[in-house]
Scaffold this motif. Structure first.
Motif, PDB file in Angstrom:
ATOM      1  N   ARG A 441      25.023  18.453   2.355  1.00 51.39           N
ATOM      2  CA  ARG A 441      23.927  19.438   1.760  1.00 51.39           C
ATOM      3  C   ARG A 441      24.153  19.619   0.238  1.00 51.39           C
ATOM      4  N   ASP A 442      23.062  19.339  -0.737  1.00 50.91           N
ATOM      5  CA  ASP A 442      23.174  20.064  -1.888  1.00 50.91           C
ATOM      6  C   ASP A 442      22.617  21.278  -2.031  1.00 50.91           C
ATOM      7  N   TYR A 443      23.329  22.222  -2.398  1.00 52.08           N
ATOM      8  CA  TYR A 443      22.757  23.634  -2.947  1.00 52.08           C
ATOM      9  C   TYR A 443      22.323  23.872  -4.147  1.00 52.08           C
ATOM     10  N   SER A 444      22.210  22.835  -5.067  1.00 54.68           N
ATOM     11  CA  SER A 444      22.304  23.288  -6.634  1.00 54.68           C
ATOM     12  C   SER A 444      20.774  24.310  -6.700  1.00 54.68           C
ATOM     13  N   GLY A 445      19.812  24.023  -5.881  1.00 55.24           N
ATOM     14  CA  GLY A 445      18.591  24.798  -5.969  1.00 55.24           C
ATOM     15  C   GLY A 445      18.637  26.223  -5.528  1.00 55.24           C
ATOM     16  N   LEU A 446      20.004  26.687  -4.975  1.00 56.38           N
ATOM     17  CA  LEU A 446      20.087  28.051  -4.393  1.00 56.38           C
ATOM     18  C   LEU A 446      20.854  28.764  -5.512  1.00 56.38           C
ATOM     19  N   GLU A 447      20.219  29.802  -5.882  1.00 52.89           N
ATOM     20  CA  GLU A 447      20.871  30.713  -6.819  1.00 52.89           C
ATOM     21  C   GLU A 447      21.647  32.006  -6.093  1.00 52.89           C
ATOM     22  N   ILE A 448      22.786  31.896  -6.115  1.00 53.63           N
ATOM     23  CA  ILE A 448      23.715  33.020  -5.729  1.00 53.63           C
ATOM     24  C   ILE A 448      24.500  33.801  -6.718  1.00 53.63           C
ATOM     25  N   THR A 449      24.381  35.031  -6.497  1.00 51.68           N
ATOM     26  CA  THR A 449      24.878  35.878  -7.689  1.00 51.68           C
ATOM     27  C   THR A 449      25.898  36.879  -6.926  1.00 51.68           C
TER      28      THR A 449
END
Ligand SMILES: [Zn+2]
Length: 695
Positions: A441-449
């Motif tokens: 799964r590609d998480y590139s659209g999910l922002e994690i800080t």
């Protein structure tokens, strides 16, 4: 989603309810992996009297349930090992420089979760915007947008499907393969929204159920007080929440009825859905979640939505606000400050599961990262702990066990030629998924800080929710997974016609390259057989090779099946003293059929492999026992362990798996091969007079 039949229900990812990992030193030392050993046997006992005791009593005595666990057993030991592995990866990712995008997300998610002092300092602040939106509910026409907002930001308590309900707010929305055409994902509306584990918890009148309800109301009041409500307000609201959820429970489909897929196959146009719930504007709800429009919707439990309609039409606004406020705080509590975490654990951990203390934070944070970023972590886990040789050997075992089932079909005197042909075709079309997904799964659209823990969880929830909405009306991806790679579990999904074994369960003592075939077939072999059998249990047999709900049985063969199934149902409809409740064999029929069929198929595959090596089941092995004795002891070994009485009670009431003791004793007592292995004779407890067999 869908009717995934899993091997056990206590999932590692279930943070708020039941955990199965135990305290370990906060270092990177991995706990030892457990290997099968005949030393576990208590030779002072008679295997023909109680095989579970013979194989497990010594181990259970030496391994009491840790205070922060609701149960303990072989599964839990491996789950600990897996989570220690995840933890290691997360700490490395949190500290590394020059990180890959996946490492940045995993590391910062973990670091933000571990920053407990910041989370405590912020208190209610991170969740306040959502609570303000709930307080701003001034007319019921605003409900669609408000419920949509909550669905987007708050993930269900458990992403693994359960038989009882979708575990989110008010109702569940997701995509699942259509019953009539599994090739296309249908928008699905499901029952949900009950804070107690099932509808019976609201209606049963026994003392224990009444006590649980009293404690639940008190828990709801405490949670509401933590949000700033006065004592009087919180007390009144807690009663309103119970009454509200009781209405949902009354409208909900009963758990045994829910096991029959035809009861769930209710296709409706949006106009029909709207006509069922005139007070809730579905156009506005679906617009708010940006769902593509659909010709048809799958409404799994129509009566439930009539109940929702009644609540929208008749419950006063302040009750709606109280319900939505509590559900929001309930589902987000694990991600908030200490008082919320503690009170949530106090009810769901202590009262419902019997745990005495909460797990260490690092373990909760590691499990949370596995839920929200499972594939990112899974890649690292698989690279380190799941070599290609393991996958190859596993596939060989799967093929051998499938060949055994094909042989069962051929030799079944109770099946006609046409049913046999369809059964062969279904098995041939099954996809065997081993270890991990082909496409991560590609998480590139999910922002994690690193700075915003609750924000991370909310964005991850939105990311997952949107992923499911985007599947509406799309072709079904049979290669998609419902479990993350480090999970100690497995499942079969009749609608995608797949069996799925995460890498997490392909470790000792389930799968152990250092052990002989008899030991591996008794452990992971029986699990493989269990999952394959699900495709042909009372639910699975209703789906065809394409995963469609289409009857491929002649009437005569179906009647013969039902007769065999009834034997299993009667056998497992039994008092379970350690749970203080009677088991319903209709609820557990599928799992019990899979347990009995699974070990039978694994034994057939072992027998064939031994023959190829010039041996047989009675041949002696290096440990002085026969191949067959090793096989049965290894089977029992993976089920060694027990649940606290609180969790045992909840489990027997709400899900289909028999408790471990019966997964061993009832199964072996149905097998002449077991009596042969340990020289048991008719009349002894482990030799049932009527030996049930479906597969
Ligand atoms: Zn199962």
């Amino acid at each position: 989603m869908g009717r995934s039949a899993i091997i056990l229900f206590v999932a590692l990812s279930t943070i708020s309810f039941a955990q199965n990992t135990r305290p370990a030193a906060a270092s990177h030392d991995m706990p030892p992996l457990q290997h099968f050993s005949p030393d576990r046997i208590d030779k002072s006992l008679d295997p023909c009297t109680d095989f579970f005791e013979y194989a497990c009593a010594k181990w259970i005595k030496a391994n009491p349930i840790p205070p922060d666990q609701a149960g303990w057993g072989t599964f839990s030991e491996l789950a600990i090992w897996n989570i220690a592995a995840i933890h290691h990866t997360l700490e490395e990712a949190a500290a590394a420089s020059n990180r890959t995008p996946a490492e940045q997300k995993a590391g910062d998610y973990y670091a933000a979760c571990m920053d407990e002092s910041k989370i405590d300092r912020l208190g209610m602040a991170p969740v306040q915007p959502l609570l303000d939106r709930i307080s701003a509910l001034t007319e019921k026409s605003q409900l669609p947008e408000l419920v949509a907002l909550l669905h987007q930001n708050i993930r269900p308590a458990n992403l693994v499907f359960t038989d009882v309900q979708y575990q989110g707010i008010l109702f569940g929305v997701y995509a699942q393969p259509g019953f009539d055409n599994a090739a296309v994902m249908m928008p699905t509306l499901d029952q949900s929204g009950m804070g107690l584990p099932g509808r019976e918890f609201y209606s049963n009148q026994d003392e224990r159920s009444k006590q649980i309800r009293e404690k639940y109301v008190s828990h709801v009041a405490k949670m509401l007080k933590l949000t700033g409500e006065t004592e009087a307000q919180a007390t009144a609201d807690s009663q309103a929440v119970l009454a509200f959820e009781t209405e949902l429970a009354k409208a909900a489909m009963e758990i045994v009825a829910r096991r029959d897929p035809k009861n769930q196959n209710n296709k409706m146009t949006l106009a029909q859905v709207q006509a069922m719930t005139p007070s809730f504007n579905w156009n506005r709800y679906f617009a708010a979640v940006h769902a593509p429009s659909s010709q048809e919707y799958l409404v799994l439990a129509p009566t439930f939505f009539q109940g929702v309609e009644k609540l929208v039409a008749s419950e006063p606004l302040e009750h709606w606000r109280a319900y939505l406020l509590f559900e929001t705080i309930h589902l987000l509590a694990p991600f908030l400050s200490q008082p919320f975490v503690e009170e949530n654990f106090s009810f769901y951990g202590r009262v419902l599961a019997g745990s005495q203390k909460i797990q260490p934070r690092w373990r909760r944070c590691s499990a949370g990262a596995d839920i929200d970023l499972g594939d990112a972590l899974g890649q690292a886990y698989v690279a380190k702990y799941f070599p290609p040789e393991s996958k190859e050997r596993m596939l060989r075992m799967v093929k051998n066990i499938e060949a055994t089932l094909n042989g069962e079909f051929d030799s079944a005197t109770w099946m006609s030629a046409s049913t046999k042909q369809a059964a062969h075709a279904k098995l041939a079309a099954q996809i065997d998924k081993i270890g991990y997904p082909d496409h991560w799964r590609d998480y590139s659209g999910l922002e994690i800080t690193r700075e915003d823990y609750l924000g991370n969880v909310e964005r991850a929830s939105l990311f997952e929710f949107n992923r499911r909405i985007a599947e509406f009306n799309k072709p079904t991806d049979r290669y998609d997974w419902n479990m993350t790679p480090p999970t100690v579990n497995a499942y079969e999904d009749p609608q995608s016609n797949t069996i799925n074994f995460p890498a997490g369960i392909l470790q000792p003592p389930f799968f152990d390259p250092s052990q002989i075939d008899a030991v591996n077939y008794g452990a992971i072999g029986a699990v493989i057989g269990h999952e394959i059998t699900h495709g042909y249990d009372d639910q699975g047999r209703k789906f065809d090779a394409q995963g469609d709900l289409h009857d491929w049985w002649t009437a005569q063969d179906a009647a013969s099946y039902d007769e065999r199934d009834q034997c299993i149902q009667d056998e497992y409809t039994q008092e379970v003293p350690e749970a203080g409740v009677k088991q319903n064999g209709k609820l557990s029929a599928g799992e019990d059929t899979a347990d009995n069929g699974g070990i039978h198929l694994a034994l057939g595959a072992l027998q064939k492999d031994l023959k190829d090596e010039g041996k047989d089941l009675d041949s002696a092995t290096d440990d002085g026992m026969t191949e067959l004795q090793n096989f049965f002891l290894s089977y029992a070994n993976v089920w060694c362990g027990e649940l606290r009485p609180e969790l045992a009670h909840t489990a027997v009431m709400t899900q289909g798996h028999s408790l471990n003791r019966y997964r061993v004793d009832n199964v072996v007592a149905n097998m002449p091969e077991f009596a042969h292995a340990f020289s048991c004779h008719a009349g002894q407890p482990m030799v049932h007079a009527k030996q049930c067999r479906v597969w």
